[in-house]
Design a protein around this motif. Structure first.
Motif, PDB file in Angstrom:
ATOM      1  N   UNK A  64       0.790  -1.085   0.320  1.00 20.37           N
ATOM      2  CA  UNK A  64       0.109  -0.004  -0.571  1.00 20.37           C
ATOM      3  C   UNK A  64       1.093   1.398  -0.685  1.00 20.37           C
ATOM      4  N   UNK A  65       0.217   2.151  -1.154  1.00 15.39           N
ATOM      5  CA  UNK A  65       1.456   3.427  -0.706  1.00 15.39           C
ATOM      6  C   UNK A  65       0.304   4.556  -0.672  1.00 15.39           C
ATOM      7  N   UNK A  66       1.042   5.486   0.403  1.00 19.65           N
ATOM      8  CA  UNK A  66       0.101   6.624   1.438  1.00 19.65           C
ATOM      9  C   UNK A  66       1.214   7.808   0.256  1.00 19.65           C
ATOM     10  N   UNK A  67       1.147   8.682   0.432  1.00 24.89           N
ATOM     11  CA  UNK A  67       1.848   9.145  -0.731  1.00 24.89           C
ATOM     12  C   UNK A  67       1.271  10.743  -0.056  1.00 24.89           C
ATOM     13  N   UNK A  68       0.441  10.790   0.946  1.00 26.26           N
ATOM     14  CA  UNK A  68      -0.759  12.383   1.364  1.00 26.26           C
ATOM     15  C   UNK A  68       0.476  13.165   1.994  1.00 26.26           C
ATOM     16  N   UNK A  69       1.506  12.419   2.705  1.00 25.98           N
ATOM     17  CA  UNK A  69       2.274  13.167   4.579  1.00 25.98           C
ATOM     18  C   UNK A  69       2.828  13.914   4.298  1.00 25.98           C
ATOM     19  N   UNK A  70       3.862  14.145   5.086  1.00 28.26           N
ATOM     20  CA  UNK A  70       4.633  14.925   4.952  1.00 28.26           C
ATOM     21  C   UNK A  70       6.047  13.654   4.066  1.00 28.26           C
ATOM     22  N   UNK A  71       6.439  12.840   4.295  1.00 29.95           N
ATOM     23  CA  UNK A  71       7.142  12.171   3.443  1.00 29.95           C
ATOM     24  C   UNK A  71       6.316  11.021   2.751  1.00 29.95           C
ATOM     25  N   UNK A  72       6.000   9.928   1.568  1.00 29.22           N
ATOM     26  CA  UNK A  72       5.139   8.990   1.262  1.00 29.22           C
ATOM     27  C   UNK A  72       5.784   7.856   2.261  1.00 29.22           C
ATOM     28  N   UNK A  73       4.659   7.035   1.802  1.00 36.71           N
ATOM     29  CA  UNK A  73       4.819   5.810   3.012  1.00 36.71           C
ATOM     30  C   UNK A  73       4.585   4.466   2.848  1.00 36.71           C
ATOM     31  N   UNK A  74       5.482   3.785   1.811  1.00 39.55           N
ATOM     32  CA  UNK A  74       5.111   1.679   1.636  1.00 39.55           C
ATOM     33  C   UNK A  74       4.932   1.137   2.144  1.00 39.55           C
ATOM     34  N   UNK A  75       4.225   0.420   2.677  1.00 41.64           N
ATOM     35  CA  UNK A  75       4.017  -0.297   3.766  1.00 41.64           C
ATOM     36  C   UNK A  75       3.337  -1.817   2.451  1.00 41.64           C
TER      37      UNK A  75
END
Length: 151
Positions: A64-75
């Motif tokens: 799952x890729x989350x790109x809306x935060x301070x940095x992207x999070x790749x889980x």
């Protein structure tokens, strides 16, 4: 560093603290039994990064890729895979920043990785009696030692 986490909320708070201080390119390799708190910790990291969408375990989607935060999070979740299947995924693109924006890479069931990045934070979670958890954080060739010392 080993520490006890009193409950799920403590695991979430640890994740938030990490998420607030992690730098691009940080790789977190998570190990622990089912229910030990791996996904909860990643949810906290997401909150610390300012991600507002729900973070769920990618057990069936793998990533799952989350790109809306301070940095992207790749889980990433490797629970359903064998090491030879993991090798074919070329997951190093996430920590090398080759095809994605450098961010935070969190890998659940990291023991299934047939290879590791050059630097990473090893996180081992153990579920204890009464709902407490023990977490062990070990940095390998990464600058997160100061963050861990402050926890």
């Amino acid at each position: 560093m080993k520490t006890f986490l009193a409950d799920t909320e403590a695991t979430l708070r640890l994740g938030i603290t990490l998420g607030e201080s992690l730098t691009p390119g940080t790789v977190i390799l998570l190990e622990g039994d089912l229910g030990a708190g791996k996904t909860t910790l990643v949810q906290g990291i997401g909150k610390g990064l300012g991600i507002t969408e729900p973070i769920v375990s990618p057990t069936f989607t793998l990533i799952n890729e989350y790109t809306e935060g301070r940095l992207p999070l790749y889980h990433l979740d490797l629970y359903r895979l064998e090491p030879q299947e993991v090798a074919a995924l070329n997951l190093e693109i996430y920590w090398e920043g080759v095809e994605v924006i450098p961010g935070i890479v969190a890998v659940e069931w990291a023991e299934r990785l047939p290879y590791k990045p050059d630097s990473y934070l090893s996180v081992s979670l153990t579920y204890e009696h009464g709902g407490t958890r023990q977490v062990e954080l070990i940095p390998f060739n990464c600058a997160i030692s100061k963050v861990i010392a402050a926890i």
